[in-house]
Structures are given as C-alpha cells and as structure tokens.
Design a protein around this motif. Structure first.
Motif, PDB file in Angstrom:
ATOM      1  N   LEU A   1      72.611  91.318 124.735  1.00  0.00           N
ATOM      2  CA  LEU A   1      72.070  91.091 123.392  1.00  0.00           C
ATOM      3  C   LEU A   1      71.256  92.274 122.851  1.00  0.00           C
ATOM      4  CD1 LEU A   1      71.889  89.178 120.989  1.00  0.00           C
ATOM      5  CD2 LEU A   1      69.961  88.053 122.130  1.00  0.00           C
ATOM      6  N   PRO A   2      70.349  92.867 123.628  1.00  0.00           N
ATOM      7  CA  PRO A   2      69.626  94.028 123.078  1.00  0.00           C
ATOM      8  C   PRO A   2      70.557  95.171 122.674  1.00  0.00           C
ATOM      9  CG  PRO A   2      68.499  93.204 125.019  1.00  0.00           C
ATOM     10  CD  PRO A   2      69.816  92.480 124.942  1.00  0.00           C
ATOM     11  N   GLY A   3      71.633  95.362 123.412  1.00  0.00           N
ATOM     12  CA  GLY A   3      72.597  96.400 123.056  1.00  0.00           C
ATOM     13  C   GLY A   3      73.306  96.103 121.753  1.00  0.00           C
ATOM     14  N   ILE A   4      73.667  94.840 121.547  1.00  0.00           N
ATOM     15  CA  ILE A   4      74.330  94.439 120.305  1.00  0.00           C
ATOM     16  C   ILE A   4      73.391  94.641 119.125  1.00  0.00           C
ATOM     17  CG2 ILE A   4      75.262  92.463 119.023  1.00  0.00           C
ATOM     18  CD1 ILE A   4      76.256  91.416 121.818  1.00  0.00           C
ATOM     19  N   VAL A   5      72.159  94.166 119.266  1.00  0.00           N
ATOM     20  CA  VAL A   5      71.179  94.306 118.180  1.00  0.00           C
ATOM     21  C   VAL A   5      70.894  95.788 117.918  1.00  0.00           C
ATOM     22  CG1 VAL A   5      68.772  93.856 117.527  1.00  0.00           C
ATOM     23  CG2 VAL A   5      70.182  92.014 118.462  1.00  0.00           C
ATOM     24  N   GLY A   6      70.738  96.569 118.959  1.00  0.00           N
ATOM     25  CA  GLY A   6      70.494  98.003 118.797  1.00  0.00           C
ATOM     26  C   GLY A   6      71.642  98.716 118.108  1.00  0.00           C
ATOM     27  N   THR A   7      72.862  98.320 118.420  1.00  0.00           N
ATOM     28  CA  THR A   7      74.027  98.923 117.779  1.00  0.00           C
ATOM     29  C   THR A   7      74.061  98.580 116.295  1.00  0.00           C
ATOM     30  OG1 THR A   7      75.269  98.853 119.850  1.00  0.00           O
ATOM     31  CG2 THR A   7      76.558  99.047 117.826  1.00  0.00           C
ATOM     32  N   ILE A   8      73.716  97.349 115.953  1.00  0.00           N
ATOM     33  CA  ILE A   8      73.672  96.977 114.536  1.00  0.00           C
ATOM     34  C   ILE A   8      72.557  97.740 113.827  1.00  0.00           C
ATOM     35  CG2 ILE A   8      73.353  95.090 112.893  1.00  0.00           C
ATOM     36  CD1 ILE A   8      74.589  93.216 115.024  1.00  0.00           C
ATOM     37  N   GLN A   9      71.414  97.916 114.492  1.00  0.00           N
ATOM     38  CA  GLN A   9      70.339  98.719 113.894  1.00  0.00           C
ATOM     39  C   GLN A   9      70.830 100.145 113.628  1.00  0.00           C
ATOM     40  OE1 GLN A   9      67.354  97.694 117.013  1.00  0.00           O
ATOM     41  NE2 GLN A   9      65.921  97.628 115.284  1.00  0.00           N
ATOM     42  N   ALA A  10      71.556 100.722 114.571  1.00  0.00           N
ATOM     43  CA  ALA A  10      72.088 102.078 114.387  1.00  0.00           C
ATOM     44  C   ALA A  10      73.039 102.125 113.196  1.00  0.00           C
ATOM     45  CB  ALA A  10      72.794 102.540 115.660  1.00  0.00           C
ATOM     46  N   ALA A  11      73.877 101.096 113.053  1.00  0.00           N
ATOM     47  CA  ALA A  11      74.794 101.041 111.912  1.00  0.00           C
ATOM     48  C   ALA A  11      74.022 100.968 110.599  1.00  0.00           C
ATOM     49  CB  ALA A  11      75.733  99.843 112.049  1.00  0.00           C
ATOM     50  N   GLU A  12      72.909 100.225 110.593  1.00  0.00           N
ATOM     51  CA  GLU A  12      72.096 100.111 109.378  1.00  0.00           C
ATOM     52  C   GLU A  12      71.483 101.457 108.996  1.00  0.00           C
ATOM     53  OE1 GLU A  12      71.793  97.230 107.306  1.00  0.00           O
ATOM     54  OE2 GLU A  12      73.535  96.862 108.577  1.00  0.00           O
ATOM     55  N   VAL A  13      71.038 102.228 109.974  1.00  0.00           N
ATOM     56  CA  VAL A  13      70.496 103.563 109.684  1.00  0.00           C
ATOM     57  C   VAL A  13      71.588 104.451 109.090  1.00  0.00           C
ATOM     58  CG1 VAL A  13      69.577 105.691 110.700  1.00  0.00           C
ATOM     59  CG2 VAL A  13      68.663 103.500 111.403  1.00  0.00           C
ATOM     60  N   ILE A  14      72.767 104.396 109.680  1.00  0.00           N
ATOM     61  CA  ILE A  14      73.881 105.208 109.174  1.00  0.00           C
ATOM     62  C   ILE A  14      74.173 104.836 107.723  1.00  0.00           C
ATOM     63  CG2 ILE A  14      76.365 105.633 109.396  1.00  0.00           C
ATOM     64  CD1 ILE A  14      75.890 105.365 112.488  1.00  0.00           C
ATOM     65  N   LYS A  15      74.167 103.548 107.409  1.00  0.00           N
ATOM     66  CA  LYS A  15      74.418 103.117 106.030  1.00  0.00           C
ATOM     67  C   LYS A  15      73.333 103.639 105.096  1.00  0.00           C
ATOM     68  CE  LYS A  15      75.047  98.672 106.988  1.00  0.00           C
ATOM     69  NZ  LYS A  15      75.388  97.238 106.827  1.00  0.00           N
ATOM     70  N   LEU A  16      72.070 103.600 105.520  1.00  0.00           N
ATOM     71  CA  LEU A  16      70.988 104.097 104.665  1.00  0.00           C
ATOM     72  C   LEU A  16      71.094 105.606 104.460  1.00  0.00           C
ATOM     73  CD1 LEU A  16      67.930 102.101 106.039  1.00  0.00           C
ATOM     74  CD2 LEU A  16      69.031 101.793 103.820  1.00  0.00           C
ATOM     75  N   VAL A  17      71.350 106.334 105.526  1.00  0.00           N
ATOM     76  CA  VAL A  17      71.402 107.797 105.450  1.00  0.00           C
ATOM     77  C   VAL A  17      72.578 108.264 104.598  1.00  0.00           C
ATOM     78  CG1 VAL A  17      71.783 109.903 106.813  1.00  0.00           C
ATOM     79  CG2 VAL A  17      70.168 108.181 107.613  1.00  0.00           C
ATOM     80  N   THR A  18      73.731 107.628 104.774  1.00  0.00           N
ATOM     81  CA  THR A  18      74.937 108.092 104.089  1.00  0.00           C
ATOM     82  C   THR A  18      75.162 107.435 102.732  1.00  0.00           C
ATOM     83  OG1 THR A  18      76.316 106.415 105.160  1.00  0.00           O
ATOM     84  CG2 THR A  18      76.097 108.563 106.282  1.00  0.00           C
ATOM     85  N   GLY A  19      74.487 106.312 102.483  1.00  0.00           N
ATOM     86  CA  GLY A  19      74.686 105.604 101.224  1.00  0.00           C
ATOM     87  C   GLY A  19      75.956 104.769 101.186  1.00  0.00           C
ATOM     88  N   ILE A  20      76.557 104.502 102.334  1.00  0.00           N
ATOM     89  CA  ILE A  20      77.771 103.680 102.367  1.00  0.00           C
ATOM     90  C   ILE A  20      77.425 102.227 102.693  1.00  0.00           C
ATOM     91  CG2 ILE A  20      79.249 105.618 103.029  1.00  0.00           C
ATOM     92  CD1 ILE A  20      79.223 104.505 105.919  1.00  0.00           C
ATOM     93  N   GLY A  21      78.314 101.339 102.320  1.00  0.00           N
ATOM     94  CA  GLY A  21      78.166  99.940 102.694  1.00  0.00           C
ATOM     95  C   GLY A  21      76.991  99.260 102.019  1.00  0.00           C
ATOM     96  N   LYS A  22      76.630  98.111 102.575  1.00  0.00           N
ATOM     97  CA  LYS A  22      75.540  97.307 102.035  1.00  0.00           C
ATOM     98  C   LYS A  22      74.532  97.037 103.160  1.00  0.00           C
ATOM     99  CE  LYS A  22      74.535  93.063  99.609  1.00  0.00           C
ATOM    100  NZ  LYS A  22      74.597  91.676  99.998  1.00  0.00           N
ATOM    101  N   PRO A  23      73.478  97.833 103.250  1.00  0.00           N
ATOM    102  CA  PRO A  23      72.477  97.611 104.303  1.00  0.00           C
ATOM    103  C   PRO A  23      71.778  96.257 104.135  1.00  0.00           C
ATOM    104  CG  PRO A  23      72.182  99.755 103.263  1.00  0.00           C
ATOM    105  CD  PRO A  23      73.171  98.990 102.434  1.00  0.00           C
ATOM    106  N   LEU A  24      71.168  95.794 105.181  1.00  0.00           N
ATOM    107  CA  LEU A  24      70.460  94.510 105.199  1.00  0.00           C
ATOM    108  C   LEU A  24      69.104  94.597 104.501  1.00  0.00           C
ATOM    109  CD1 LEU A  24      71.245  93.422 108.866  1.00  0.00           C
ATOM    110  CD2 LEU A  24      72.087  92.332 106.766  1.00  0.00           C
ATOM    111  N   VAL A  25      69.067  95.215 103.350  1.00  0.00           N
ATOM    112  CA  VAL A  25      67.833  95.356 102.570  1.00  0.00           C
ATOM    113  C   VAL A  25      67.450  93.986 102.014  1.00  0.00           C
ATOM    114  CG1 VAL A  25      66.811  96.397 100.513  1.00  0.00           C
ATOM    115  CG2 VAL A  25      68.283  97.767 102.014  1.00  0.00           C
TER     116      VAL A  25
END
Length: 164
Positions: free
Chosen positions: A101-125
């Motif tokens: 579970l911590p790995g899954i949550v951490g991977t989703i957190q990493a995806a959210e950072v990528i979305k914020l940095v690149t401006g792609i997708g819909k982050p969990l704002v």
C-alpha cells in the motif's frame, strides 16, 4: 528538476527553512504532528503539498495549497482541522498496513507531481482520493475551503516558530 529526499526529522525550528527551498512537498510522514507541521508550513509559504497516508488496507491522497480554476485552495486542515488526541487513531505499528500500500500511494503521489509540473491531466487539487487495496475501489471527495480552520493556522513566520 532536482528531487531531494529529506530523511532528517522535520521540526518547528527547521520546517520553514527546509520547505522554503522546494517547489513541491510530498508528505510521506507517518505521524500526525509532522503532518500538521508540514501542512502549516506549506500553507504559510504557499507551497503545494502532496498528501499521502496509509492505514491497514486504505490510502488517502490529495493535492493541497494549489488553486483550482476558481482560485480556491484547500489545505489539510480543511479536511482534518485538529490533530487527533493521543491514542484516538491507531498508528501503522499498532494497526498494521499491507506492505504494498505505501508503494501504491507513493506512486500516485509521484504521478500527481508530474501532472503539476508538466500541466497535463487533472491533478487531485481540492479533492481527497481514498483507495482500498482489498477491493481495488477508489472514491474521490470534492473539498471546500473551511474559513474556520484558518484560525488554527499561524499567519506569520514568527507565529509559526512560537507554536507548541
């Protein structure tokens, strides 16, 4: 872009200086006192906070302190205004956590950072995602700013440093 993992304990005395050096903060802490300290520092400094937490078979994720299209920014305290009392919520050592579970949550957190940095997708704002590893189910809650929680926040660096 540089990624720095901070392995030392974050405290009131070093939080503003440490967090002030970064553009994004990913909270991977395992205790409430650190979580509230990091939230308050991020809110005071205007830093995006990528929250993740796990307990037993569930994880939670959110992107705090980032404005949505309407300009609203939620913070951790909008969802959880005050820390739980000692012993009110079992920690991972007491309740356990499924190891993946911590790995899954951490991977989703990493995806959210990528979305914020690149401006792609819909982050969990201004959203709280809950993930259940046993059922593979997720649900997302829309969050709103709670003005009363802002009274719990330090409004200046001096007030932050004087907190108990």
């Amino acid at each position: 872009m540089t990624i720095d993992a901070i392995s030392n304990e974050i405290k009131t005395q070093n939080a503003l200086e440490t967090i002030g050096r970064y553009d994004y903060v990913i909270d991977g802490t395992d205790n409430f006192s650190s979580r509230y300290l990091i939230n308050d520092a991020c809110a005071l400094l205007g830093k995006p906070l990528l929250y993740g937490a796990v307990s037993q078979y569930e994880g939670q994720l959110a992107v705090f302190n980032v404005a949505d299209k309407k300009g609203m920014r939620t913070i951790y305290r909008d969802v959880f205004p005050k820390p739980p009392r000692e012993g009110e919520i079992r920690n991972c050592a007491e309740a356990g956590v499924l190891g993946v579970l911590p790995g899954i949550v951490g991977t989703i957190q990493a995806a959210e950072v990528i979305k914020l940095v690149t401006g792609i997708g819909k982050p969990l704002v201004n959203q709280l995602l809950t993930y259940n590893v046993l059922s593979q189910e997720t649900y997302t809650l829309e969050l709103t700013k709670e003005p009363s929680t802002r009274q719990l926040m330090p409004v200046t660096p001096q007030a932050f440093m004087s907190r108990q």
